[in-house]
Write a protein that holds these residues in place. Structure first.
Motif, PDB file in Angstrom:
ATOM      1  N   TYR A  99       0.848  -1.195   0.000  1.00 10.12           N
ATOM      2  CA  TYR A  99       0.000   0.000   0.000  1.00 10.12           C
ATOM      3  C   TYR A  99       0.883   1.244   0.000  1.00 10.12           C
ATOM      4  O   TYR A  99       1.684   1.467   0.904  1.00 10.12           O
ATOM      5  N   ASP A 100       0.730   2.100  -1.066  1.00  8.30           N
ATOM      6  CA  ASP A 100       1.580   3.281  -1.202  1.00  8.30           C
ATOM      7  C   ASP A 100       0.778   4.545  -1.480  1.00  8.30           C
ATOM      8  O   ASP A 100       1.333   5.537  -1.993  1.00  8.30           O
ATOM      9  N   ALA A 101      -0.523   4.553  -1.156  1.00  8.30           N
ATOM     10  CA  ALA A 101      -1.345   5.744  -1.409  1.00  8.30           C
ATOM     11  C   ALA A 101      -0.804   6.983  -0.702  1.00  8.30           C
ATOM     12  O   ALA A 101      -0.763   8.072  -1.314  1.00  8.30           O
ATOM     13  N   PRO A 102      -0.392   6.917   0.575  1.00 12.56           N
ATOM     14  CA  PRO A 102       0.158   8.129   1.206  1.00 12.56           C
ATOM     15  C   PRO A 102       1.392   8.658   0.480  1.00 12.56           C
ATOM     16  O   PRO A 102       1.547   9.871   0.319  1.00 12.56           O
ATOM     17  N   GLU A 103       2.249   7.771   0.044  1.00 10.02           N
ATOM     18  CA  GLU A 103       3.451   8.207  -0.663  1.00 10.02           C
ATOM     19  C   GLU A 103       3.102   8.800  -2.027  1.00 10.02           C
ATOM     20  O   GLU A 103       3.743   9.780  -2.461  1.00 10.02           O
ATOM     21  N   GLN A 104       2.094   8.249  -2.698  1.00 10.44           N
ATOM     22  CA  GLN A 104       1.678   8.804  -3.988  1.00 10.44           C
ATOM     23  C   GLN A 104       1.125  10.210  -3.804  1.00 10.44           C
ATOM     24  O   GLN A 104       1.400  11.124  -4.610  1.00 10.44           O
ATOM     25  N   ALA A 105       0.330  10.400  -2.726  1.00 13.42           N
ATOM     26  CA  ALA A 105      -0.218  11.738  -2.460  1.00 13.42           C
ATOM     27  C   ALA A 105       0.897  12.718  -2.108  1.00 13.42           C
ATOM     28  O   ALA A 105       0.899  13.876  -2.566  1.00 13.42           O
TER      29      ALA A 105
END
Length: 365
Positions: A99-105
């Motif tokens: 899970y990498d959603a925070p890093e993408q944001a």
């Protein structure tokens, strides 16, 4: 009374006559010569010098040239598994997505910030040379742009770490994780093994060190594939002799045709040694080993029918290969060596070599 005495005397005469005849027969039988026992038939082989292509045989195991345990570098929750256990994967192929959603944001925000600082730096780059803007402001704009770019690279590196890829082509092992599972750095996901080439590790006695060299051919066999062999070459020799065994570890690189072999397999390694000419060898069943040394039984003084006298002869043995033993000393060309049943042959006994005694027409392997 007279009749009774007559019958008694007759019976005694018959008894003494029978005893006399029995004793006479025994004495005459003892005087007759006893025929000698028949020669004991034995299987022999007539030895002749031949050229050799010897091997040094050893046992060992296979090891992968490239094998790793796939594991994450950063913590995260699994949101995608993109491989099938036991399948072949290519170098760089995506295997597991964390899970990498925070890093993408965060990356999107950093890219926006970098775009803004880039415009600010471009403006200062035009104004500073004309004195319309202080040089210190120009230096601050350049620092802000460099820092924004560094932040982007850092976040991109974390995103890259959360997409776990195959470091090289190979066969991936059993899956040890499940979708949604939280992984810590170093948790095992699966093993990845390159099966195209393998290392064959085996040991040889220290006395064979002078006969082992880099580049020598090694033939590998295993009971998993009877009758098949796999060729390789010696690529490394352990520089240190084992303290307990006094053996030397040798490593050969083997081409795994068809990917039939597997790391961890038990193998027989046959190291091909330089050939020799005019060498005498016998079947390994002909040599008897005891505390006094190695011996063979030779049929000497043979006549035209193959009958001769069994003699025990000490020999000095050499290399062993494919059921034969090289005799370095103790035998001469033309000697008939007993190959089986030596224990029932007494030294000096008459024996007869069977008609199937053979000469070494084939080159010793």
């Amino acid at each position: 009374m007279r009749r009774s005495m007559f019958f008694t005397a007759g019976a005694l005469a018959i008894l003494f006559g029978a005893l006399f005849l029995w004793r006479t027969e025994r004495v005459s039988a003892a005087d007759r010569p006893v025929p000698p026992p028949a020669p004991l038939p034995v299987e022999t082989v007539v030895v002749n010098p031949q050229s050799t292509a010897p091997t040094l045989d050893a046992v060992g195991s296979l090891e992968a040239v490239r094998q790793v345990t796939i594991a994450p570098e950063v913590a995260g929750r699994i949101v995608g598994i993109q491989f099938v256990a036991g399948s072949r994967v290519s170098a760089g192929q995506a295997l597991v997505q964390l899970y990498d959603a925070p890093e993408q944001a965060k990356l999107a925000g950093l890219q926006a910030k970098a775009d803004y600082t880039r415009r600010q730096f471009a403006r200062s780059e035009q104004l500073a040379p004309n004195g319309a803007e202080p040089k210190a402001t120009f230096d601050v704009r350049r620092y802000e742009l460099d820092a924004a770019r560094a932040d982007i690279r850092e976040t991109q590196a974390v995103i890259t770490q959360k997409l776990i890829r195959a470091p090289f082509s190979g066969v991936i092992g059993l899956r040890r994780v499940n979708l949604g599972q939280y992984l810590n750095p170093g948790d095992a996901i699966a093993t990845l093994t390159d099966l195209d080439t393998l290392h064959a590790n085996f040991t040889v006695p220290q006395k064979a060190l002078s006969r082992v060299a880099l580049g020598q051919t090694v033939r590998v066999t295993t009971d998993a594939y009877p009758g098949r062999s796999f060729d390789g070459r010696v690529t490394a020799i352990e520089p240190q002799v084992g303290d307990e065994t006094r053996n030397i570890t040798v490593q050969a690189t083997v081409t795994n045709a068809g990917q039939l072999l597997r790391p961890g397999m038990y193998i027989d390694a046959h190291l091909m040694l330089p050939g020799r000419d005019a060498v005498i060898s016998v079947p390994d069943t002909a040599v008897q080993t005891s505390q006094a040394g190695d011996t063979v039984v030779v049929v000497e003084q043979r006549d035209g029918r193959g009958i001769g006298v069994a003699r025990v002869r000490k020999v000095r043995t050499g290399t062993r290969d494919q059921g034969r033993i090289v005799i370095e000393d103790g035998l001469r060309s033309g000697d008939a060596v007993v190959t089986t049943g030596q224990l029932r042959v007494a030294p000096g006994a008459k024996v007869q070599a069977l008609a199937d005694a053979s000469t070494q027409r084939e080159t010793v392997r």
